[in-house]
Each structure stands twice: as C-alpha cells, then as structure tokens.
Motif scaffolding. Structure first.
Motif, mmCIF file in Angstrom:
data_model
loop_
_atom_site.group_PDB
_atom_site.id
_atom_site.type_symbol
_atom_site.label_atom_id
_atom_site.label_comp_id
_atom_site.label_asym_id
_atom_site.label_seq_id
_atom_site.Cartn_x
_atom_site.Cartn_y
_atom_site.Cartn_z
ATOM 1 N N THR A 1 0.841 -1.202 0.000
ATOM 2 C CA THR A 1 0.000 0.000 0.000
ATOM 3 C C THR A 1 0.877 1.254 0.000
ATOM 4 O O THR A 1 0.589 2.230 -0.688
ATOM 5 N N ALA B 1 2.252 2.074 -3.325
ATOM 6 C CA ALA B 1 1.200 2.679 -4.165
ATOM 7 C C ALA B 1 0.949 4.131 -3.745
ATOM 8 O O ALA B 1 0.781 5.015 -4.592
ATOM 9 N N TRP B 2 0.958 4.380 -2.456
ATOM 10 C CA TRP B 2 0.744 5.746 -1.944
ATOM 11 C C TRP B 2 1.819 6.692 -2.473
ATOM 12 O O TRP B 2 1.533 7.788 -2.956
ATOM 13 N N ASN C 1 1.264 7.418 -6.013
ATOM 14 C CA ASN C 1 0.132 8.331 -6.193
ATOM 15 C C ASN C 1 0.536 9.767 -5.884
ATOM 16 O O ASN C 1 0.187 10.692 -6.627
ATOM 17 N N ALA D 1 -5.387 3.166 4.279
ATOM 18 C CA ALA D 1 -4.719 4.235 3.530
ATOM 19 C C ALA D 1 -5.669 5.379 3.177
ATOM 20 O O ALA D 1 -5.220 6.495 2.908
HETATM 21 C C1 LIG Z 1 -3.569 5.248 -5.590
HETATM 22 O O1 LIG Z 1 -4.373 5.756 -6.586
HETATM 23 C C2 LIG Z 1 -5.271 4.808 -7.155
HETATM 24 C C3 LIG Z 1 -5.950 5.460 -8.346
HETATM 25 O O2 LIG Z 1 -6.496 6.670 -7.941
HETATM 26 C C4 LIG Z 1 -6.276 4.382 -6.096
HETATM 27 O O3 LIG Z 1 -7.138 3.409 -6.602
HETATM 28 C C5 LIG Z 1 -5.492 3.804 -4.925
HETATM 29 O O4 LIG Z 1 -6.375 3.491 -3.856
HETATM 30 C C6 LIG Z 1 -4.436 4.754 -4.426
HETATM 31 N N1 LIG Z 1 -3.628 4.059 -3.454
HETATM 32 C C7 LIG Z 1 -3.307 4.607 -2.289
HETATM 33 C C8 LIG Z 1 -2.516 3.749 -1.338
HETATM 34 O O5 LIG Z 1 -3.590 5.723 -1.985
#
Ligand SMILES: *[C@@H]1O[C@H](CO)[C@@H](O)[C@H](O)[C@H]1NC(C)=O
Ligand SMILES: *[C@@H]1O[C@H](CO)[C@@H](O)[C@H](O)[C@H]1NC(C)=O
Ligand SMILES: *[C@@H]1O[C@H](CO)[C@@H](O)[C@H](O)[C@H]1NC(C)=O
Ligand SMILES: *[C@@H]1O[C@H](CO)[C@@H](O)[C@H](O)[C@H]1NC(C)=O
Ligand SMILES: *[C@@H]1O[C@H](CO)[C@@H](O)[C@H](O)[C@H]1NC(C)=O
Ligand SMILES: *[C@@H]1O[C@H](CO)[C@@H](O)[C@H](O)[C@H]1NC(C)=O
Ligand SMILES: *[C@@H]1O[C@H](CO)[C@@H](O)[C@H](O)[C@H]1NC(C)=O
Ligand SMILES: *[C@@H]1O[C@H](CO)[C@@H](O)[C@H](O)[C@H]1NC(C)=O
Ligand SMILES: *[C@@H]1O[C@H](CO)[C@@H](O)[C@H](O)[C@H]1NC(C)=O
Ligand SMILES: [Cu+2]
Length: 800
Positions: free
Chosen positions: A191, A194-195, A198, A272
């Motif tokens: 996570t 990914a954060w 983002n 998250a």
């Molecule tokens: C990152 O962005 C994607 C697309 O907007 C979203 O689906 C995802 O939940 C986000 N991940 C985090 C960890 O914020």
C-alpha cells in the motif's frame, strides 16, 4: 546500514539457520577423548608447475575434531524443515507461503536456533550436565490483523516429536513483557509503495520539469522515492520521503543522487484512505499542500536547484591516470607450509596456536564467537556484534530523521561470498553461512574467511652493539563482510601471539548523502548538488568475559596527576603522577566512557586468581583505534531504542534473561522497544560476579570528497583490543620459533640463531597460479524447506 524502503522491499526480512552440528549423547569428556588431529597437509597439484622439488602446501585448514559439539551452531536442514512443516500445520498461525503473502497475510519470517542459556551450557561443559536442549526461535509476521505484529516464538524441543511440541511466545530475553509481540510498522508495504506513486504522480509535471523524470510505480520509472527510518512515532506515524535520481548502470550509486524535494505523510493505521499528505519541502521552504507547492513552483522567482545525476564520478571502476609502476604485480603473501591452524568444519570450531573457539551465525548479527579459550582456559564465553547504528543529521527531514538500526535488515542475509585474494588473502580458507528466508535456507558460500598473516612490523625487537633480535608478528584473523544496503561492514577478529584479541570494524561502500541546499552545518559539499551527510556509526559488541571462572570484577587503574612529599624529598613536594586503583562496584557505576587522555585502564580480572606477585590476573579492554559513542543526546529518532549507544562501554551482571542489548525490531516501537538497555542497570553488585562487558566501536563520519565514489576502509575504521594484563608471568610471544637473534661484531663474524624455525624449501605454482579463479564466484545457494523434499532440495538459485 542504510537500506531503505527500496531494498527493504527486495529483501523483506530473511533469517538464518546455520550449518548442522551432529548431536549424539556425548559429554565434553568423552568427546575430547575421541579427538584426533589429522595434520596431513594438502599439496598443490603439480599440473601447473611440475618441479623436482616438493611443492608448497595448498590452502586448506588442518582437520581436527572439536573438543565437544557446537551447541551454538544453527539448525540442521531437517530441523528447520520440521519446524516449518509443524508451523504450517497449526491453524492458529494461519500462515501463507511467503512468496504468495500480501500485506494482510501471516507469513514466516525466521526460523533459527534459540541460543542456549549460558547456565545450561556451563552445566554441560563444567559439570558433565546434559547437552542443552535445542529450541527453534521463530518469528511470524502476523499481518492478518488490524494491529499487525511480529511475533517471537519458541518452538521445541528439537527434534520435534509431534505429540510433545510446544510453542510459546518468546519473552524472557526482552525487557518489555508483551508476549513476544512487537508492532509492525512496515506491514503495509504494498500500500505504501502505491501511496508514494500516487503522491508523486500528482506532481508529474514538476518532476518532469525539474529532472525529466517520473516516479509512478512503473517499471520505467526514472526516479526513486524513499525516506526516514525509524518512522516518527510521537503522534501517530509520520513519514518523510525524498526523491532520488535512479542509477544508470549496475553500480549502486543511488544514495549519491538525492534531489532535494521532500514530502511528509501521516500514515497512521492500516487504512490508507485515512492517510494524509501533510506537506512538501523544497529549498528549505515548507508548503502545507500540493496546491500551495504547485502555486509557488509556477510563480516568478521560484528557485530551482540542480539535480545530482549518475555518472562515472559515482562509479568505483578504475579512473584517472595510472600511477607509475602500478600495473606491475604488487607484493602478496603466501603460506608455503599450508594453513597453520585447525578447523572442525562440522562443528564450526577453530584452533590457532594457543587460541580456540566455536563460531555461530545468525540472521540479526552474523558471525559470533563462543567459548574462546587461551592456553586451555576460557577467557570469553561469547564475543558478538549486537547492533549497528548509523545516526544522521541534516537540515532536511530525511537526513534528520534517519537512524538506521541495522539488525532490522540483518547482517546474516547480507554476508555475501567474499572476493578471494581481495577481501582475504589468496591462501585463506573459508566457511559458509546460512540463513532462513521465505521457506528456504540460503547459503552464502565462502562468506567467512580464516587466515594467518604477517603484520608489516615485528611483534618484538631489540638491538645493541653486540646483538639484534626480532620476532615476527604473525596473527590469525576470522573475517566476514556484510553489505547492508549501500554500506559494507567488514568485521575482523584478530588473534595475536601476545594473547590479545583485536575486534576490528571497517566500513566501505556508498555513503548516504544529502542534498546540498543550505546543509553546511551538517556536512561538506562534495559534488555539484551534494552534501556528505554527517552521521555517527556506533556498533555494540557483547564481550562476556570469563577470566579463570565466571567470578570476575572490572577494575580500573588511572594515571592521575599528584603532588607528593616523599621521605627522600627533604620535605619538598614533587609534582608527579600516581596509579589510582579502583573497582566498578555495581551497575550504578557501570555506564562508562573512556577517560580523557586515555588515563584509565579498564581490566576484567578474577580477584580470586592472583598471580605469584599478588596481582589479579585479567584481560584489559581498550580502543586500538578511535572509538565513539553517539553524539546525539536523547535522539528524537531513537528515543529508548538504542540506549546502549550513549556511552563507550558498560558492565552488567550476566543473566540468561539479558542475552542481547538490542532486538531487530527496536525501530518499530522506539518509545517502548522490546529491549530497553537501561533496564539492565538495577544497581546489582559487579564484584566477583559473572559480568558482561558491552562495548562500542564506531566513528564520526563526515564524508568528504574522498568518500566518492566509496568510503575507504583505511579511515572508516574502529577497533577495540582485549589484551592480557598480569595474566601470565611473562610474554607468551617468547614461545614462537619465528624469531631471530644475530650476534655480530665478534671475531667469528655474525652468528644467526633461528631457534628451530621451519624452512620453506618448496616450490609454488606460478604466482598467477596462486591467485584464486574468480570466475568461480557463485553468490548464494537456496534450499527449499517447505514443501521440503530432501531428495530434491534445490529449489532455485539466485543471488541476493
Ligand atoms: C492510488 O491511486 C489509485 C488510483 O487513484 C487508487 O485506486 C489507490 O487506492 C491509491 N492508493 C493509495 C494507497 O492511496
Ligand atoms: C608431479 O610431480 C612429480 C615429481 O616431479 C611427478 O613424479 C609426478 O608424475 C607429477 N604428477 C603429475 C600428476 O603430473
Ligand atoms: C487467516 O489469514 C487470512 C489472510 O491470509 C485472513 O483472511 C483470515 O481472516 C485469517 N483467519 C483468521 C482466523 O484469522
Ligand atoms: C533460559 O533461561 C530463561 C530465563 O531464566 C528461562 O525462562 C528459559 O526457560 C531457559 N531456557 C531453557 C531452554 O531452559
Ligand atoms: C527525458 O527522458 C526521456 C525518457 O526518460 C528521454 O527519452 C529524453 O531524451 C529525455 N530528455 C532530455 C532532455 O534529457
Ligand atoms: C512508461 O511506461 C508506461 C506504461 O507502460 C508508458 O505509458 C509510458 O509512456 C512510459 N514512459 C516512458 C518515459 O517511456
Ligand atoms: C496523524 O493522524 C492521526 C489520526 O489518524 C492523528 O491522531 C495524529 O495526531 C496525526 N499526527 C500528526 C503529526 O498530525
Ligand atoms: C560450502 O558449501 C559448498 C557448496 O555446498 C560445499 O561444497 C563446501 O564444502 C562448503 N564449505 C564448507 C567449509 O563446509
Ligand atoms: C537528555 O535526557 C536526560 C535525562 O532525562 C537529561 O538530563 C538531559 O538534559 C537531556 N539532554 C538533552 C540534550 O535533551
Ligand atoms: Cu559512514
């Protein structure tokens, strides 16, 4: 030290299980009677150098049987496999195979031998008691929970009999009593990745404009994002991260490429959607929101600093003009008679001259030495690394927030195969090391080296107008190197003919640097936009002395200035100095710094073992090159997690409940760590008790241009020497025959006395033939433990 999120991802918490002792029902006495030394020496095969004279001996230790089985050796492959299988069979652990485990699955991080209690080992060694029972130390990464924890377990006894297996939380070695659990702040790594991507994607326009780069969590990313360790834990969980340029070749220059843009995240909890991006920092200006940063960025007058870009300046390959004669082959040592030491490879036992010891290997701290004897008597029960700290500082939050506690990453998994002829002399011999990782046992072949060498100075000399005498200084080294992220730690234990043991740590590899902007108070500018980020390295060693028994005392002898009137000084006071003797009486006096001007000698003695002159026999401990303790006071990063780093050395009462000064997950809960070293100090008497010395080596490292591309071992170096003090009645260096006395100036010319020295009338293969074949360098071997098939153990082979 510095491994950060990026490599943490790659190496997610491996562990150990070293090679296999064969345990039968022997006690030390019966075992010893079976001991037979086999001194047959291997010879070079003569295909490379046919000669009529005898060939010199090839490398290879002499074989002998250890006096008793190694009770510290790691688990056997079968033991590890049986524990793994049992754990997977227990529904309460709810384990997922590591390769398939995500952030919300439980997985098995580590299985290794639980080091036996000293009480039990001494009972075995000295009272013919039973072999200590063997238990596995297991760590489960318990993530299938809102509150993820690392769970320390004790499983055993081994071998596992299915109806009598017990597993219980491992608690007794820790000062914090929380059922062997430590919270896991890194559970949500997927996570978190990914954060970061983002967040970074929200300013793609800016990263492209500043550096023509992107970090979007894609394979073709040209930027990297990583940040502080430990995470800030005083108000929820705060992260600070920085953008770094990516390296463009195989050379690991990443930590030289900071880009000076930082962001902070409140990453409290596992959800998250509740995390918040709390601001940006660029050029020492803090912006509370992305909108505020963007608005400023596109405003007139916004100052854009340059980027650190990879290039040959950051590569360790040969560069620059080759000095005169440098392409001529340099001097090397050879061992013409082969190895002059013994090993029992099955028991990881080593004997050289009057020293002997056992070794073990662990995930957290790598190589340890046990039951070190000198002239047949134990002097040290355990000599082992405990923890290594690299504490940074800086005007930016990432450097300011970094204080790596490297056992989190582990020294064991990163003790790679040594480079023969470079890390150790060409004629060295080697041992393997193994550790547990994701249901496999990985073995680093030839990752521990053993060798004798000649110092470049004699250990003794004297000359007059009639004679000249000198003794060679031949010493023995056991060495291992751990590359923990960007840094390479070389650990050497050196044994000398005067009975001393030198504990040496050297550091090389890549520094973790800082972005240069306004960082003058924290380091030197060393490249275009680069600051060598100041930091302290402090490494803690446990030295459990047993000088002629376990009843020992730490004494002091200080050189102090004095003004004295003597019977012979005719009433006049003389300004002079005296020896002031003292004792560390109890644990209240036992947090010690080296005295200024090196005035005080600290010696562990046995006051019940006095020599014929009435002086207590002992071993002194002192720095053999500069050592340090941590400069930072009450570190905001560490809180209570590294209380062992505050002083130079400590003395405590030995306890089975205090085997280690640090735990690999101290960083996960710095206010309430598993081991608060301060809690070891409760005023207990230290006079003629079983005492343990915890001593630090380290260096203040303020990298300068000479640290580019890599820090060098010559100056990044710290050591402690343990040396006999009134231990024997004379110098044991007189025992060697490797000395000479020249009687000269007489009528008969010069007489050379060699005291029965051995000769080396042998031929070596060509000098090139002495050099190891480095194409044989293989990396590591992986043996799958679950599912385990002893007939087909090799699951995969890859290097880490
Ligand atoms: C990152 O962005 C994607 C697309 O907007 C979203 O689906 C995802 O939940 C986000 N991940 C985090 C960890 O914020
Ligand atoms: C090794 O050298 C010895 C002595 O020169 C010779 O007798 C022997 O045949 C040689 N062995 C090989 C395998 O070349
Ligand atoms: C076991 O772990 C899985 C995830 O691997 C989780 O979904 C499940 O709830 C866990 N079961 C129990 C009883 O905790
Ligand atoms: C080791 O010592 C601790 C502390 O006394 C004790 O709790 C533990 O049971 C001992 N281990 C064994 C295997 O006896
Ligand atoms: C920017 O990066 C891209 C790909 O990463 C590359 O093709 C391009 O040449 C770079 N542009 C400049 C100006 O360096
Ligand atoms: C990187 O990969 C993505 C997805 O494959 C692609 O859309 C993008 O154009 C690539 N970027 C560069 C600079 O090559
Ligand atoms: C972070 O968020 C938590 C709630 O999730 C809050 O309690 C805490 O005060 C926040 N910390 C900071 C530094 O803002
Ligand atoms: C190290 O491992 C290799 C490969 O398994 C083996 O051939 C070698 O004998 C081992 N070395 C020692 C000293 O056990
Ligand atoms: C560190 O903590 C100790 C004990 O609480 C205190 O005496 C000392 O003043 C503190 N030092 C700093 C720099 O905060
Ligand atoms: Cu350093």
């Amino acid at each position: 030290m510095p491994v950060t999120a990026w490599s943490y991802l790659l190496f997610l918490l491996p562990s150990l299980a070293a090679s296999a002792p064969s345990f039968s029902s022997v006690n030390p006495r019966t075992w010893r009677s079976r001991q037979a030394s086999n001194t047959q020496t291997k010879r070079w095969s003569n295909d490379s150098y046919p000669t009529s004279s005898q060939l010199c001996a090839a490398p290879g230790a002499q074989a002998m049987n250890a006096p008793y089985p190694n009770v510290w050796s790691g688990l056997t492959g079968e033991e590890t496999a049986s524990v793994t299988a049992w754990l997977f069979s227990q529904p309460q652990f709810n384990l997922t195979v590591t390769a398939e485990a995500g952030d919300w699955d439980n997985s098995l991080l580590m299985i290794e031998l639980m080091e036996p209690n000293k009480t039990d080992v001494l009972n075995y060694l000295e009272n013919s008691g039973p072999l200590p029972s063997r238990y596995a130390h297991v760590i489960i990464n318990h993530r299938a929970s809102e509150e993820p924890v690392y769970q320390d377990l004790l499983v055993g006894p081994l071998p596992l009999q299915h109806d009598t297996v017990t597993s219980e939380p491992l608690t007794y070695p820790y000062t914090r009593k929380t059922e062997g659990k430590v919270r896991n702040l890194d559970a949500d790594d997927e996570t978190w990745q990914a954060w970061k991507a983002n967040v970074s994607s929200t300013i793609l326009d800016i990263t492209l404009d500043l550096w023509n780069g992107s970090y979007l969590g894609l394979d073709n990313d040209t930027l990297v994002v990583f940040g502080i360790d430990p995470l800030w834990q005083d108000d929820g969980i705060t992260r600070w991260d920085q953008f770094w340029n990516s390296q463009e070749s195989v050379q690991e220059s990443l930590t030289l490429l900071p880009l000076g843009l930082y962001f902070t995240t409140n990453a409290t909890g596992r959800d998250a959607s509740k995390w918040t991006l709390d601001g940006w920092l660029y050029n020492s200006i803090f912006y509370e929101t992305t909108e505020a940063f963007r608005a400023a960025y596109y405003s007139p007058g916004f100052v854009k600093n340059g980027a650190n870009v990879d290039g040959s300046w950051a590569y360790s390959d040969q560069e620059g003009e080759i000095p005169a004669l440098d392409t001529n082959f340099p001097p090397i040592s050879i061992a013409p008679s082969g190895s002059r030491y013994f090993t029992d490879p099955d028991q990881n036992y080593v004997k050289w001259m009057d020293f002997e010891f056992y070794t073990s290997f662990s995930r957290d701290t790598g190589l340890s030495l046990h039951d070190i004897k000198y002239k047949g008597d134990r002097i040290i029960y355990e000599l082992s690394l405990q923890e290594a700290l690299a504490h940074y500082a800086g005007n930016d939050p990432v450097q300011s927030g970094t204080a790596y506690l490297d056992t989190y990453y582990g020294f064991g998994p990163f003790a790679f195969e040594l480079i023969k002829g470079y890390d150790c002399p060409a004629y060295a011999t080697y041992m393997n090391s193994s550790f547990y990782n994701g249901e496999t046992t990985r073995t680093h072949i030839d990752s521990i080296c053993l060798f004798e060498t000649e110092a470049d100075y004699p250990i003794q000399r004297h000359s007059t107008s009639e004679y000249a005498s000198a003794t060679k200084n031949i010493y023995f080294t056991i060495r291992t190197v751990a590359t923990v992220g960007n840094y390479d730690y070389m650990f050497s234990y050196e044994f000398y003919m005067d009975g001393s043991i030198n504990i040496v740590v050297r550091a090389s590899g890549y520094i973790q640097s800082a972005y240069f902007a306004k960082n003058e108070d924290y380091g030197y500018q060393i490249h275009d936009f680069l600051s060598g980020s100041m930091h302290d390295h402090v490494l803690n060693f446990k030295i459990d002395f047993d000088i002629l028994g376990t009843s020992n005392t730490m004494t002091t002898a200080a050189n102090v200035a004095a003004t004295e009137v003597y019977p012979w000084s005719k009433g006049k006071a003389r300004n002079t100095m005296k020896l002031q003797r003292g004792t560390i009486e109890n644990e209240d006096q036992a947090k010690i710094n080296w005295a200024s001007n090196g005035a005080t000698a600290f010696t562990v003695v046995n006051t019940d073992a006095k020599n014929i002159y009435g002086e207590s026999r002992g071993y002194r401990i002192h720095p053999s090159s500069p050592t340090i303790h941590l400069t930072v006071e009450n570190s905001s990063n560490l809180e209570k997690a590294a209380n062992w780093a505050k002083n130079d050395l400590y003395v405590t009462r030995q306890k089975d409940t205090e085997p280690k000064s640090s735990h690999p997950y101290q960083s996960q809960d710095v206010f309430n760590p598993p081991i608060d070293f301060d809690a070891f100090f409760d005023g207990e008497s230290l006079v003629q008790e079983d005492i343990v010395v915890w001593a630090n080596v380290g260096m203040h490292h303020v990298p300068h241009t000479g640290d580019l591309p890599n820090t060098v071992f010559t100056t990044a170096h710290s050591s402690l020497v343990l040396s006999p003090l009134n231990y024997l009645l004379g110098s044991p260096t007189r025992e060697t025959v490797n000395m000479v006395k020249l009687l000269y100036g007489g009528d008969e010319g010069t007489t050379v006395e060699t005291f029965g020295q051995g000769t080396a009338e042998c031929a070596v293969p060509s000098v090139q033939g002495l050099m190891p074949d480095l194409t044989q360098y293989v990396g590591d071997q992986v043996i799958r433990k679950f599912p385990y098939d002893p007939n087909h153990p090799y699951f995969e082979t890859e290097s880490i």
